[in-house]
Design a protein around this motif. Sequence first.
Motif, PDB file in Angstrom:
ATOM      1  N   SER A 141       0.871  -1.177   0.000  1.00 20.67           N
ATOM      2  CA  SER A 141       0.000   0.000   0.000  1.00 20.67           C
ATOM      3  C   SER A 141       0.911   1.230   0.000  1.00 20.67           C
ATOM      4  CB  SER A 141      -0.940  -0.020   1.194  1.00 20.67           C
ATOM      5  OG  SER A 141      -0.207  -0.004   2.389  1.00 20.67           O
ATOM      6  N   ALA A 144       1.567   3.127   2.376  1.00 21.36           N
ATOM      7  CA  ALA A 144       2.353   3.133   3.610  1.00 21.36           C
ATOM      8  C   ALA A 144       1.829   2.063   4.551  1.00 21.36           C
ATOM      9  CB  ALA A 144       2.232   4.493   4.301  1.00 21.36           C
ATOM     10  N   GLY A 145       2.745   1.431   5.271  1.00 23.20           N
ATOM     11  CA  GLY A 145       2.333   0.492   6.314  1.00 23.20           C
ATOM     12  C   GLY A 145       1.884  -0.855   5.775  1.00 23.20           C
ATOM     13  N   THR A 146       0.976  -1.459   6.503  1.00 22.26           N
ATOM     14  CA  THR A 146       0.540  -2.819   6.184  1.00 22.26           C
ATOM     15  C   THR A 146      -0.718  -2.788   5.316  1.00 22.26           C
ATOM     16  OG1 THR A 146       1.488  -3.572   8.270  1.00 22.26           O
ATOM     17  CG2 THR A 146      -0.132  -5.017   7.235  1.00 22.26           C
ATOM     18  N   GLU A 182       0.093  13.285   9.170  1.00 16.70           N
ATOM     19  CA  GLU A 182      -0.813  12.160   9.428  1.00 16.70           C
ATOM     20  C   GLU A 182      -0.877  11.895  10.933  1.00 16.70           C
ATOM     21  OE1 GLU A 182      -0.738   9.229   5.955  1.00 16.70           O
ATOM     22  OE2 GLU A 182       1.346   9.438   6.534  1.00 16.70           O
ATOM     23  N   TYR A 195      -7.432   6.463  13.375  1.00 16.78           N
ATOM     24  CA  TYR A 195      -6.640   7.173  12.370  1.00 16.78           C
ATOM     25  C   TYR A 195      -7.359   8.480  12.031  1.00 16.78           C
ATOM     26  CZ  TYR A 195      -3.574   3.199  11.132  1.00 16.78           C
ATOM     27  OH  TYR A 195      -2.636   2.196  11.137  1.00 16.78           O
ATOM     28  N   ILE A 235      -4.837  -2.656   6.277  1.00 20.29           N
ATOM     29  CA  ILE A 235      -5.144  -1.974   7.537  1.00 20.29           C
ATOM     30  C   ILE A 235      -5.575  -0.548   7.177  1.00 20.29           C
ATOM     31  CG2 ILE A 235      -4.301  -1.336   9.845  1.00 20.29           C
ATOM     32  CD1 ILE A 235      -4.287  -4.424   9.186  1.00 20.29           C
ATOM     33  N   SER A 236      -6.889  -0.340   7.154  1.00 19.77           N
ATOM     34  CA  SER A 236      -7.465   0.955   6.732  1.00 19.77           C
ATOM     35  C   SER A 236      -6.986   1.386   5.357  1.00 19.77           C
ATOM     36  CB  SER A 236      -7.131   2.061   7.742  1.00 19.77           C
ATOM     37  OG  SER A 236      -7.980   1.967   8.827  1.00 19.77           O
ATOM     38  N   ASP A 237      -6.704   0.439   4.514  1.00 21.12           N
ATOM     39  CA  ASP A 237      -6.467   0.752   3.104  1.00 21.12           C
ATOM     40  C   ASP A 237      -6.946  -0.402   2.243  1.00 21.12           C
ATOM     41  OD1 ASP A 237      -4.345  -1.015   2.770  1.00 21.12           O
ATOM     42  OD2 ASP A 237      -2.880   0.456   3.436  1.00 21.12           O
ATOM     43  N   PHE A 259     -10.629   5.059  10.564  1.00 20.30           N
ATOM     44  CA  PHE A 259     -11.005   6.470  10.416  1.00 20.30           C
ATOM     45  C   PHE A 259     -12.421   6.715  10.936  1.00 20.30           C
ATOM     46  CE2 PHE A 259      -7.739   6.066   7.128  1.00 20.30           C
ATOM     47  CZ  PHE A 259      -7.018   7.234   7.307  1.00 20.30           C
ATOM     48  N   CYS A 306      -0.380  11.060  18.031  1.00 19.83           N
ATOM     49  CA  CYS A 306       0.912  10.800  17.392  1.00 19.83           C
ATOM     50  C   CYS A 306       0.877  11.352  15.972  1.00 19.83           C
ATOM     51  CB  CYS A 306       1.191   9.309  17.323  1.00 19.83           C
ATOM     52  SG  CYS A 306       1.106   8.495  18.910  1.00 19.83           S
ATOM     53  N   ARG A 307       1.743  12.278  15.714  1.00 21.06           N
ATOM     54  CA  ARG A 307       1.762  12.934  14.398  1.00 21.06           C
ATOM     55  C   ARG A 307       3.052  12.585  13.653  1.00 21.06           C
ATOM     56  NH1 ARG A 307       4.269  18.066  13.568  1.00 21.06           N
ATOM     57  NH2 ARG A 307       3.897  18.626  11.427  1.00 21.06           N
ATOM     58  N   GLU A 308       2.913  12.241  12.385  1.00 15.93           N
ATOM     59  CA  GLU A 308       4.074  12.034  11.514  1.00 15.93           C
ATOM     60  C   GLU A 308       5.099  11.049  12.093  1.00 15.93           C
ATOM     61  OE1 GLU A 308       2.964  13.087   8.620  1.00 15.93           O
ATOM     62  OE2 GLU A 308       4.618  14.426   8.115  1.00 15.93           O
ATOM     63  N   LEU A 309       4.612   9.915  12.564  1.00 19.58           N
ATOM     64  CA  LEU A 309       5.506   8.920  13.156  1.00 19.58           C
ATOM     65  C   LEU A 309       6.598   8.507  12.175  1.00 19.58           C
ATOM     66  CD1 LEU A 309       2.811   6.698  14.912  1.00 19.58           C
ATOM     67  CD2 LEU A 309       4.574   8.073  16.044  1.00 19.58           C
ATOM     68  N   VAL A 329      -2.353   9.532  14.402  1.00 23.88           N
ATOM     69  CA  VAL A 329      -3.001   8.414  15.088  1.00 23.88           C
ATOM     70  C   VAL A 329      -3.368   8.928  16.465  1.00 23.88           C
ATOM     71  CG1 VAL A 329      -2.809   6.032  15.899  1.00 23.88           C
ATOM     72  CG2 VAL A 329      -1.470   6.761  13.919  1.00 23.88           C
TER      73      VAL A 329
HETATM   74  N1  SAM Z   1      -1.992   0.763   6.078  1.00 19.10           N
HETATM   75  C1  SAM Z   1      -1.515   1.815   6.937  1.00 19.10           C
HETATM   76  C2  SAM Z   1      -0.989   1.244   8.247  1.00 19.10           C
HETATM   77  O1  SAM Z   1      -0.692   0.064   8.294  1.00 19.10           O
HETATM   78  O2  SAM Z   1      -0.869   1.976   9.191  1.00 19.10           O
HETATM   79  C3  SAM Z   1      -2.601   2.855   7.149  1.00 19.10           C
HETATM   80  C4  SAM Z   1      -3.130   3.457   5.907  1.00 19.10           C
HETATM   81  S1  SAM Z   1      -4.343   4.690   6.176  1.00 19.10           S
HETATM   82  C5  SAM Z   1      -4.898   4.960   4.526  1.00 19.10           C
HETATM   83  C6  SAM Z   1      -3.418   6.150   6.421  1.00 19.10           C
HETATM   84  C7  SAM Z   1      -3.571   6.670   7.843  1.00 19.10           C
HETATM   85  O3  SAM Z   1      -2.680   5.960   8.712  1.00 19.10           O
HETATM   86  C8  SAM Z   1      -3.186   8.144   8.008  1.00 19.10           C
HETATM   87  O4  SAM Z   1      -4.263   9.013   7.684  1.00 19.10           O
HETATM   88  C9  SAM Z   1      -2.848   8.202   9.476  1.00 19.10           C
HETATM   89  O5  SAM Z   1      -4.017   8.253  10.254  1.00 19.10           O
HETATM   90  C10 SAM Z   1      -2.169   6.838   9.676  1.00 19.10           C
HETATM   91  N2  SAM Z   1      -0.715   6.983   9.426  1.00 19.10           N
HETATM   92  C11 SAM Z   1      -0.013   6.462   8.420  1.00 19.10           C
HETATM   93  N3  SAM Z   1       1.287   6.797   8.521  1.00 19.10           N
HETATM   94  C12 SAM Z   1       1.399   7.540   9.635  1.00 19.10           C
HETATM   95  C13 SAM Z   1       2.473   8.200  10.279  1.00 19.10           C
HETATM   96  N4  SAM Z   1       3.696   8.152   9.780  1.00 19.10           N
HETATM   97  N5  SAM Z   1       2.224   8.879  11.419  1.00 19.10           N
HETATM   98  C14 SAM Z   1       0.973   8.945  11.934  1.00 19.10           C
HETATM   99  N6  SAM Z   1      -0.092   8.352  11.356  1.00 19.10           N
HETATM  100  C15 SAM Z   1       0.123   7.662  10.226  1.00 19.10           C
END
Ligand code: SAM
Length: 238
Positions: free
Chosen positions: A85, A87-89, A231, A165, A92-94, A141, A199-202, A233
Motif C-alpha cells: 500500500s 504506507a504500512g501494512t 498524518e 486514524y 489496515i485501513s487501506d 477512520f 501521534c503525528r508524523e511517526l 493516530v
Molecule cells: N496501512 C496503513 C498502516 O498500516 O498503518 C494505514 C493506511 S491509512 C490509509 C493512512 C492513515 O494511517 C493516516 O491518515 C494516518 O491516520 C495513519 N498513518 C499512516 N502513517 C502515519 C504516520 N507516519 N504517522 C501517523 N499516522 C500515520
Amino acid sequence: MDGKIGTLYVVATPIGNLEDITLRALKILKRADFVLCEDTRVTGKLLSHYEIKIPAISCHQHSDLKKIGYILNLLSQGKNLALVSDAGTPAISDPGGKLVEASISRFGSLIKIEAIPGPSAVIAALSISGVPADKFIFLGFPPHKKGRQKFLSKIIGSEITAVVYESKHRIIKFLEELNLLIKLKKQEDKNFAVKIIVCRELTKMHETVYRGDIENILKEIKENSNAQKGEFVVVIAK
Ligand code: SAM
C-alpha cells in the motif's frame, strides 16, 4: 486450473522513514513478478531508493472488477505478486484487503497468501503510547457523517484502549468533538478520566507526540499551523 498458482505476498512498507523495511520485504520485492500498489508514484520512490526494478500494477480502492480479474489471472498463470500500500501494512485501513478477499474467493485453499509483516501506524503509536496495549480496539477512520456520534461514544465508552486514524483535514474537528463528549461525561461522573495520545508524523522528520489533557493538546495543535500538517493516530485510554 492447471499449473501452479502464483503466491500473493502481502508486504508491509514504511510509514515514513524509508529505512523501516524488512530484509525479507526487500527480497520479495526484488523477486516477485509484479508489485501491486495504490499509487505507483509513492511506491516508485521506495523502489528507486532500494534500486529495485519490478513492473508495477496499480490496484487501489477504485479498481474495478476487470482490474481485479486481470490480477487474478496473473496469479492463475503462476505469477508471484507483491501487494503493497502507500504506507504500512496493506489492508489496515487501506484497500489491500479487497484483493486478498478476491484471491481467496477465486482460488480457495489452492493459493498461498503470505504476510511479510512490518510497520503499521496503529502498532507504532501503541508501542510509544505508554497506556495498556495488551488489549485494544482499532477503529480506523471516524465516519464523516452517518454513525459519527456512535463512533465517538464507542471510543469514550470503551474499557480498553482505543486507536483511531485521522487526517490533517479533520484532526481538529475530531479532537473538538471528542473533547465535548469528555466534558459531558465528566458532568455526569466527576471521576471520569481519559488519557489521550496524539501521534503525528511517526517515523518522519516532524514526528510529534502530544500526551495528556485534551484541552491542552487541542490548544497546542490549534496555535501552531505546522502541527496541523501530516498524518495522525489518536490513542484514547482509561
Ligand atoms: N496501512 C496503513 C498502516 O498500516 O498503518 C494505514 C493506511 S491509512 C490509509 C493512512 C492513515 O494511517 C493516516 O491518515 C494516518 O491516520 C495513519 N498513518 C499512516 N502513517 C502515519 C504516520 N507516519 N504517522 C501517523 N499516522 C500515520
